[in-house]
Design a protein around this motif. Structure first.
Motif, mmCIF file in Angstrom:
data_model
loop_
_atom_site.group_PDB
_atom_site.id
_atom_site.type_symbol
_atom_site.label_atom_id
_atom_site.label_comp_id
_atom_site.label_asym_id
_atom_site.label_seq_id
_atom_site.Cartn_x
_atom_site.Cartn_y
_atom_site.Cartn_z
ATOM 1 N N ARG A 171 35.704 38.602 38.960
ATOM 2 C CA ARG A 171 36.659 37.979 39.865
ATOM 3 C C ARG A 171 37.480 39.085 40.533
ATOM 4 O O ARG A 171 37.602 40.189 39.991
ATOM 5 C CB ARG A 171 37.619 37.035 39.116
ATOM 6 N N TRP A 246 28.584 34.737 41.474
ATOM 7 C CA TRP A 246 29.548 34.747 40.371
ATOM 8 C C TRP A 246 29.302 33.573 39.429
ATOM 9 O O TRP A 246 29.419 33.695 38.206
ATOM 10 C CB TRP A 246 30.968 34.713 40.913
ATOM 11 N N PHE A 283 37.795 29.453 44.266
ATOM 12 C CA PHE A 283 38.153 29.717 42.884
ATOM 13 C C PHE A 283 39.655 29.556 42.701
ATOM 14 O O PHE A 283 40.450 30.138 43.450
ATOM 15 C CB PHE A 283 37.729 31.134 42.461
ATOM 16 N N GLY A 287 39.892 30.963 37.712
ATOM 17 C CA GLY A 287 38.587 31.548 37.935
ATOM 18 C C GLY A 287 37.454 30.551 38.012
ATOM 19 O O GLY A 287 36.289 30.936 37.919
#
Length: 291
Positions: A171, A246, A283, A287
């Motif tokens: 992140r 991600w 996000f 996260g």
């Protein structure tokens, strides 16, 4: 299996069961697209199907003479080609989801329309994906106009993967995010030279994300929702690939490999409005993408 040689181009290919669907979104760049497709025609020792989706205003990108010629070469090689038009401009993420919805192979390579691939690149990526058992393998694009521009201050965060690839969280603001600099300019080229890898071999390494040339395990990408978050973004955005990667990384792991056979054509970008960065929108502070 590899591409059929020219002596067999006039014969009828057998039924296709490709290992990879190569998904290429394009808009208004026929010269770059033709170069990208020529790189695909030079791939060896790997079966793939090509899906091209055109968002040009006239929807005629695949009929441009140079583009059409290379598509005919790919088909003569025994590689199926799917030509799509998708004039609705709902953003990068939506276009990628549109392509993913047309995929059937167990692995999908998202390849931008301004990337030339060295022969053998896709086979190396597929070998890495299967050997490592992770969610994606990326080959970072290299700008060869920067070949004499060495940037050790940007590559000192390089870290090889040691042992099995495991999930990790990246992140903005975490140390892992600092790996973004690895893919600037010709940094992947310089890193590969320092590794002294045998021809045809590959080395996995930790990434923040990889742009423009990423091979996903399709089941892993779909398990995290693919690019289905597109409807939570304005049409003008960037960073959609970061979000998808991600999410895959935190469940299945993901890596880059060196050497990278991907060369950026360094043409002007078609994404001129980057004020909205998808990770910053999607996000939350914890996260995760809110449902």
């Amino acid at each position: 299996m590899t591409a059929r040689w020219s002596g067999a181009w006039a014969t009828t290919p057998g039924p296709a069961d490709p290992a990879i669907d190569v998904l290429v979104p394009t808009v208004g760049r026929p010269a770059e697209l033709a170069t990208t497709l020529a790189g695909l025609a030079g791939q060896t020792d790997v079966d793939f199907r090509l899906v091209v989706s055109d968002q040009s205003a006239d929807g005629l990108a695949t009929t441009e003479p140079a583009v059409a010629a290379v598509l005919r070469i790919l088909e003569a090689q025994g590689r199926p080609v799917i030509r799509l038009t998708h004039p609705e401009r709902r953003g990068l993420a939506e276009h990628r989801q549109f392509l993913l919805d047309h995929a059937v192979a167990p692995a999908v390579l998202f390849l931008d329309d301004d990337v030339w691939l060295e022969p053998g690149s896709i086979a190396r990526m597929l070998d890495a994906l299967r050997s490592l058992g992770c969610g994606f393998v990326g080959s970072a694009v290299q700008g060869l106009s920067y070949l004499q521009d060495r940037r050790p201050h940007e590559t000192d965060v390089f870290e090889r993967w040691q042992g099995p690839v495991v999930p990790e969280v990246v992140r903005r603001g975490t140390p892992a995010f600092d790996r973004w600099s690895l893919h600037n300019a010709a940094n992947p080229t310089h890193l590969a030279a320092e590794l002294d890898v045998e021809p045809g071999a590959w080395v996995p390494y930790h990434v923040a994300w990889v742009g423009a040339c990423v091979l996903y395990d399709r089941a892993a990408l779909e398990a995290v929702g693919g690019f289905g978050f597109w409807d939570r973004l304005p049409a003008a955005h960037a960073g959609e690939d970061v979000v998808a990667q991600w999410r895959v990384m935190e469940r299945f792991g993901g890596v880059g490999i060196l050497p990278s056979g991907a060369v950026h054509l360094e043409a002007p970008t078609t994404v001129t409005d980057r004020r909205v960065d998808a990770p910053d929108v999607l996000f939350d502070q914890g996260g995760v993408i809110p449902r």
